[in-house]
Write a protein that holds these residues in place. Structure first.
Motif, PDB file in Angstrom:
ATOM      1  N   VAL A 187     -14.230 -29.232 -18.772  1.00 14.85           N
ATOM      2  CA  VAL A 187     -15.612 -29.096 -19.212  1.00 14.85           C
ATOM      3  C   VAL A 187     -16.352 -27.637 -18.371  1.00 14.85           C
ATOM      4  O   VAL A 187     -17.140 -27.107 -19.124  1.00 14.85           O
ATOM      5  N   ALA A 188     -16.128 -27.676 -17.246  1.00 18.91           N
ATOM      6  CA  ALA A 188     -16.779 -26.556 -16.527  1.00 18.91           C
ATOM      7  C   ALA A 188     -16.335 -25.348 -16.995  1.00 18.91           C
ATOM      8  O   ALA A 188     -16.969 -24.337 -17.247  1.00 18.91           O
ATOM      9  N   ARG A 189     -14.845 -25.035 -17.464  1.00 18.89           N
ATOM     10  CA  ARG A 189     -14.492 -23.933 -18.004  1.00 18.89           C
ATOM     11  C   ARG A 189     -15.096 -23.531 -19.277  1.00 18.89           C
ATOM     12  O   ARG A 189     -15.802 -22.294 -19.612  1.00 18.89           O
ATOM     13  N   LEU A 190     -15.257 -24.587 -20.117  1.00 18.23           N
ATOM     14  CA  LEU A 190     -16.090 -24.425 -21.397  1.00 18.23           C
ATOM     15  C   LEU A 190     -17.415 -24.194 -21.150  1.00 18.23           C
ATOM     16  O   LEU A 190     -17.957 -23.268 -21.997  1.00 18.23           O
ATOM     17  N   SER A 191     -17.963 -24.807 -20.489  1.00 15.10           N
ATOM     18  CA  SER A 191     -19.341 -24.313 -20.138  1.00 15.10           C
ATOM     19  C   SER A 191     -19.609 -22.916 -19.533  1.00 15.10           C
ATOM     20  O   SER A 191     -20.663 -22.302 -20.002  1.00 15.10           O
ATOM     21  N   ALA A 192     -18.905 -22.602 -18.666  1.00 14.59           N
ATOM     22  CA  ALA A 192     -18.939 -21.368 -18.353  1.00 14.59           C
ATOM     23  C   ALA A 192     -18.506 -20.198 -19.398  1.00 14.59           C
ATOM     24  O   ALA A 192     -19.149 -19.222 -19.423  1.00 14.59           O
ATOM     25  N   ALA A 193     -17.664 -20.611 -20.494  1.00 12.84           N
ATOM     26  CA  ALA A 193     -17.486 -19.689 -21.421  1.00 12.84           C
ATOM     27  C   ALA A 193     -18.700 -19.828 -22.191  1.00 12.84           C
ATOM     28  O   ALA A 193     -19.053 -18.695 -23.010  1.00 12.84           O
ATOM     29  N   ALA A 200     -24.035 -12.951 -23.144  1.00 13.42           N
ATOM     30  CA  ALA A 200     -23.615 -11.748 -24.139  1.00 13.42           C
ATOM     31  C   ALA A 200     -24.622 -11.601 -25.162  1.00 13.42           C
ATOM     32  O   ALA A 200     -25.103 -10.428 -25.519  1.00 13.42           O
ATOM     33  N   ARG A 201     -24.880 -12.877 -25.947  1.00 12.43           N
ATOM     34  CA  ARG A 201     -25.967 -12.664 -26.927  1.00 12.43           C
ATOM     35  C   ARG A 201     -27.438 -12.378 -26.710  1.00 12.43           C
ATOM     36  O   ARG A 201     -27.936 -11.301 -27.405  1.00 12.43           O
ATOM     37  N   ASP A 202     -27.724 -12.730 -25.469  1.00  7.10           N
ATOM     38  CA  ASP A 202     -29.044 -12.333 -24.970  1.00  7.10           C
ATOM     39  C   ASP A 202     -29.015 -10.924 -24.549  1.00  7.10           C
ATOM     40  O   ASP A 202     -29.922 -10.266 -25.067  1.00  7.10           O
ATOM     41  N   ILE A 203     -27.946 -10.426 -23.957  1.00  6.24           N
ATOM     42  CA  ILE A 203     -27.921  -8.916 -23.506  1.00  6.24           C
ATOM     43  C   ILE A 203     -28.021  -7.911 -24.849  1.00  6.24           C
ATOM     44  O   ILE A 203     -28.686  -7.072 -25.148  1.00  6.24           O
TER      45      ILE A 203
END
Length: 388
Positions: A187-193, A200-203
């Protein structure tokens, strides 16, 4: 369960079990010895003293053996040393039983299948439990005619069953805990991804979009500097406005990182500040709407204003926000030249994905020379987790 269980038993379960039983047997056996009782009846004082000394010495060896094992193998005893230690314990258990006048020492044999469960697995522990039952029956030949001895034997069998059940429960608990930790890591890895994707979308949608506009307008100003100074001046002004919007995006992101709640109205006011061709109209309270929906409204307004000024050549842009208990709605309307629906680019497609993610809908009304109207509507139930 396979006999190789090192991956399952990463820590010693219930380490207090053996010392607790040792203590109980030591107290009961010491009392029996001091009261002059031996395994076969009354004892003289000298005999009682000798048995007590041997009994206490054997119990001390058991404590020392456990302490040595836990210090030498703090997590799990390997199979080879576990076999040796189990044989040594069996010998010490027999020695304790021979010098114990209380009869409680039989409970120590419950530890044989209990410890074997973690070292060798379920089948080996079950086989050793049956062996312990056979040993108990063999050492009590008159158990059936004697109700008291039969009751003792029955309680011993019950103790073995409970020990195996306790070991199985400890194994299952550890397995579930390991799975839970693995799930937490996933879950932590998926949340980080997911967070990386959001950033990235915001940038792309915010900072990257405006910086691209700054570059384009400055290049235009450079190209028209000699031929059309007025056009160059307007290009520089547009670049300045895009830079301000980029700065507003950075401030919004910083507020999000500081864990401050996103507020749509201040964000929109910053977006349209010092831009006379943009009019902001507001109706309603944003406190009753989810932060995700309000953020999407802001991104739509941002994309709509940028497209109207850059692509449509609009001279007037109206941003209208309506917030009521049923829904949140934002409209961006301009008086530019419009565009064909088939001309939608990456920005509009990304906008649709954002709106769809919060359960809303995006409507685009545009035609040649008639301007463009973007309308996004997000129903209130999305904040409460209801399906759209």
């Amino acid at each position: 369960m396979p006999s190789t269980v090192g991956a399952v038993y990463a820590s010693r379960p219930a380490p207090w079990t053996a010392p607790l039983l040792y203590g109980a047997v030591l107290v009961a056996g010491g009392y029996a010895a001091l009261s002059g009782r031996g395994p076969d009846g009354d004892l003289h004082q000298n005999q009682a003293g000798g048995r007590l000394g041997a009994f206490v010495a054997t119990m001390v060896l058991l404590f020392a053996l456990d302490l040595f094992e836990y210090r030498r193998y703090p997590t799990r005893t390997p199979a080879g040393p576990a076999v040796v230690l189990l044989c040594v314990r069996l010998g010490l258990f027999v020695a304790v039983a021979a010098t114990d006048g209380s009869g409680l020492s039989r409970v120590l044999f419950v530890l044989v299948p209990f410890t074997a469960y973690f070292a060798f697995g379920r089948r080996a522990a079950g086989a050793l439990a049956l062996g312990c039952v056979g040993l108990a029956v063999a050492t009590t030949p008159h158990s059936y005619p004697d109700p008291e001895r039969f009751s003792d034997l029955l309680m011993f069998v019950v103790g073995l069953v409970l020990a195996l059940a306790m070991a199985a429960a400890a194994v299952e608990e550890h397995r579930l805990r390991a799975r839970l930790e693995a799930s937490h890591d996933q879950v932590a890895r998926l949340s980080a991804a997911a967070e990386r994707g959001r950033v990235a979308r915001d940038i792309h949608d915010g900072l990257g979009h405006h910086l691209t506009a700054v570059v384009v307008q400055l290049e235009k100003a450079t190209a028209f500097r000699e031929r059309d100074p007025e056009a160059a001046r307007r290009a520089v002004e547009d670049a300045r406005r895009s830079a301000r919007q980029a700065l507003a995006d950075v401030r919004t992101s910083v507020r999000a990182l500081d864990a401050e709640p996103f507020r749509l109205r201040p964000a929109l006011e910053d977006l349209v500040a010092r831009q006379d061709e943009i009019v902001l109209r507001w109706d309603g309270e944003e406190s009753g709407h989810g932060e995700a929906a309000l953020t999407v409204l802001y991104r739509v307004a941002q994309e709509g204003i940028t497209n109207a000024r850059r692509h449509a050549g609009a001279s007037r842009i109206e941003v209208t926000v309506l917030l009521d208990p049923a829904q949140a709605r934002l409209t961006v309307a301009d008086d530019g030249r419009g565009f064909a629906r088939r001309a939608e680019g990456f920005g509009l497609r990304g906008m649709r994905e954002r709106v769809r993610a919060v359960g809303g809908r995006l409507e685009i009304d545009s035609g040649g020379g008639a301007g463009t109207r973007l309308t996004v509507t997000v129903p209130q139930r999305q904040r409460q987790g209801e399906p759209s």
